[in-house]
Every structure is written in structure tokens, then in C-alpha cells.
Scaffold this motif. Structure first.
Motif, PDB file in Angstrom:
ATOM      1  N   THR A 138     -43.667  91.749  42.870  1.00 51.44           N
ATOM      2  CA  THR A 138     -42.232  91.755  42.601  1.00 51.44           C
ATOM      3  C   THR A 138     -41.556  90.536  43.206  1.00 51.44           C
ATOM      4  OG1 THR A 138     -40.229  93.124  42.631  1.00 51.44           O
ATOM      5  CG2 THR A 138     -41.565  93.123  44.633  1.00 51.44           C
ATOM      6  N   ILE A 140     -46.604  97.506  46.575  1.00 47.96           N
ATOM      7  CA  ILE A 140     -45.578  96.567  46.150  1.00 47.96           C
ATOM      8  C   ILE A 140     -45.788  95.292  46.955  1.00 47.96           C
ATOM      9  CG2 ILE A 140     -43.110  96.168  45.853  1.00 47.96           C
ATOM     10  CD1 ILE A 140     -44.345  98.771  44.474  1.00 47.96           C
ATOM     11  N   SER A 141     -46.170  94.218  46.297  1.00 48.58           N
ATOM     12  CA  SER A 141     -46.334  92.919  46.957  1.00 48.58           C
ATOM     13  C   SER A 141     -45.091  92.100  46.642  1.00 48.58           C
ATOM     14  CB  SER A 141     -47.598  92.216  46.461  1.00 48.58           C
ATOM     15  OG  SER A 141     -47.752  90.982  47.113  1.00 48.58           O
ATOM     16  N   ASP A 142     -44.320  91.789  47.675  1.00 52.13           N
ATOM     17  CA  ASP A 142     -42.977  91.243  47.531  1.00 52.13           C
ATOM     18  C   ASP A 142     -42.935  89.765  47.896  1.00 52.13           C
ATOM     19  OD1 ASP A 142     -40.245  90.937  47.333  1.00 52.13           O
ATOM     20  OD2 ASP A 142     -39.764  92.587  48.692  1.00 52.13           O
ATOM     21  N   SER A 197     -35.998  94.727  47.769  1.00 51.40           N
ATOM     22  CA  SER A 197     -37.160  95.467  47.261  1.00 51.40           C
ATOM     23  C   SER A 197     -37.653  96.489  48.274  1.00 51.40           C
ATOM     24  CB  SER A 197     -38.300  94.506  46.909  1.00 51.40           C
ATOM     25  OG  SER A 197     -37.909  93.636  45.875  1.00 51.40           O
ATOM     26  N   ALA A 198     -37.667  96.100  49.537  1.00 48.82           N
ATOM     27  CA  ALA A 198     -38.076  97.040  50.592  1.00 48.82           C
ATOM     28  C   ALA A 198     -37.142  98.236  50.623  1.00 48.82           C
ATOM     29  CB  ALA A 198     -38.099  96.343  51.953  1.00 48.82           C
ATOM     30  N   VAL A 233     -38.064 100.648  47.767  1.00 47.98           N
ATOM     31  CA  VAL A 233     -39.271 101.414  48.095  1.00 47.98           C
ATOM     32  C   VAL A 233     -38.954 102.501  49.117  1.00 47.98           C
ATOM     33  CG1 VAL A 233     -41.581 101.254  49.118  1.00 47.98           C
ATOM     34  CG2 VAL A 233     -40.811  99.517  47.483  1.00 47.98           C
ATOM     35  N   ARG A 240     -46.652 101.736  49.352  1.00 46.45           N
ATOM     36  CA  ARG A 240     -46.640 100.733  50.422  1.00 46.45           C
ATOM     37  C   ARG A 240     -45.950  99.463  49.958  1.00 46.45           C
ATOM     38  NH1 ARG A 240     -51.785  98.817  52.559  1.00 46.45           N
ATOM     39  NH2 ARG A 240     -52.772  99.206  50.564  1.00 46.45           N
ATOM     40  N   HIS A 241     -45.076  98.937  50.795  1.00 46.17           N
ATOM     41  CA  HIS A 241     -44.405  97.664  50.547  1.00 46.17           C
ATOM     42  C   HIS A 241     -44.986  96.634  51.510  1.00 46.17           C
ATOM     43  CE1 HIS A 241     -41.239  94.626  51.209  1.00 46.17           C
ATOM     44  NE2 HIS A 241     -41.033  94.786  49.916  1.00 46.17           N
ATOM     45  N   ALA A 251     -44.745  92.472  52.402  1.00 45.22           N
ATOM     46  CA  ALA A 251     -44.033  91.216  52.152  1.00 45.22           C
ATOM     47  C   ALA A 251     -44.990  90.050  52.343  1.00 45.22           C
ATOM     48  CB  ALA A 251     -42.851  91.093  53.101  1.00 45.22           C
ATOM     49  N   ASP A 305     -43.308  94.046  38.019  1.00 44.10           N
ATOM     50  CA  ASP A 305     -42.067  94.765  38.298  1.00 44.10           C
ATOM     51  C   ASP A 305     -41.145  94.891  37.088  1.00 44.10           C
ATOM     52  OD1 ASP A 305     -41.234  92.107  38.181  1.00 44.10           O
ATOM     53  OD2 ASP A 305     -40.216  92.138  40.121  1.00 44.10           O
TER      54      ASP A 305
END
Length: 181
Positions: A9, A35-37, A44-45, A48, A60-61, A63, A91
Motif C-alpha cells: 500500500t 499490509i506492507s506500507d 494506513s496504520a 489497520v 499485520r501492518h 512499515a 491496495d
């Protein structure tokens, strides 16, 4: 054996929320959604953290340290996956209800003989409405149609005709993490 769903994302929190919720519409458990931010902000965090996660799903988030290109963001998600089977969805895309379940069913039908599976792709408008005519035309053009279901006779042919979609597929982590993209 279960599945990790990898979602790269970047600064699209409302689309991310819709994407994650579309993955929730599957029966497979346990499942993890990673979720790879690529954004250094907290939007985004926050999405989530604000979602009510169904039982049996780990959300799982993670960064990325510093900003990276999309391929590095995907690689980050793949490397963080806990399970050998991974699904990639971006996303700004949605998983159809039962889509992950269908990928697992297709995988299990071939078991150890496959490294990746994929299905049909559906084109949607910005409002989320499925355009069936465009979807059918797209799937037909890329040889994702009934006569090509099942194991492909030639991986090279499938690659050259771009049969393999850009996301919405399931792949072995042990293979995907070896790729340098």
C-alpha cells in the motif's frame, strides 16, 4: 497449510480498507493479512488498527524503512509472510468473495505439482461496480478462459501471452522470495 495475503500500500487508506474487507470475505482460517506500507505517515496504520478482524485472521501492518519503489514494497510483504502459500493483492484491488478459498481449492487439486495458481480477473469502476463485459473480454484476451483451466502445458507460453495476472494469484513463498524484482 494456510495462507498469507500480502497487500502493498501507499497513501490510499480508503482503498486499503476496502481491499482488506474484501479479503475478510473468505472462509479459510487461519489466515494472515500483511499490509506492507510505503508511506511514512500513519493513515494506513490507522486503517489497520481500526478494523475489527474476524476470528482466525491475523492482520499485520509493517512499515518500510524509508520510501521504496513498489517492487520493494511487494518483496517486503512476501518476506514478512509466515506461510508458504501467499496471495498478492494491491491496495487498489478487491478480492471477490471466496476468491482466496477458490485459489486454495485449485492449489489443493494439484498439491505439490504447482508453484502458483490464478483465476479470472474482474474489472471494476471507481465506485466498485463490476464491468462484466470488459472483464470477460480481458480474461479472453489473456487466455484466462475455460479451455485453458488447469495446469498449463508450457510456462513459457503462459508468460509470453501474459496469462499470469499482476495480482490476485497464489504463489509459493520459497519461489517468490528468490526473485529479484
Amino acid at each position: 497449510m494456510t495462507v498469507s495475503v500480502c497487500v502493498p500500500t501507499y497513501r490510499r487508506p480508503e482503498l486499503l480498507r476496502k481491499c482488506i474487507c474484501s479479503v475478510f470475505a473468505n472462509e479459510v482460517r487461519p489466515m494472515e493479512i500483511i499490509i506492507s506500507d510505503n508511506d511514512l505517515g500513519e493513515d494506513s496504520a490507522g486503517v489497520v488498527a481500526g478494523l475489527e478482524t474476524p476470528a482466525g485472521i491475523c492482520l499485520r501492518h509493517i512499515a518500510n524503512v524509508g520510501h521504496s519503489v513498489q517492487s520493494a514494497n511487494i518483496r517486503n510483504a512476501f518476506q514478512a509472510a509466515s506461510f508458504e502459500r501467499m496471495v498478492l493483492i494491491h491496495d487498489d484491488d478487491l478480492m471477490v468473495p471466496g476468491g482466496v478459498d477458490a485459489l486454495i481449492t485449485a492449489w489443493n487439486a494439484e498439491d505439490d505439482k504447482v508453484d502458483a495458481v490464478y483465476g479470472f480477473q474482474y474489472i471494476a469502476s471507481a465506485s466498485g461496480d463490476i464491468d462484466l463485459k470488459s472483464s470477460q473480454s480481458n480474461n479472453y484476451a489473456y487466455f484466462r478462459r475455460p479451455e485453458y483451466l488447469g495446469a498449463q502445458q508450457s510456462n513459457l507460453w503462459a508468460a509470453l501471452v501474459a496469462q499470469f495476472p499482476n495480482d490476485g494469484y497464489m504463489v509459493r513463498k520459497s519461489i517468490a522470495c528468490k526473485l529479484d524484482f
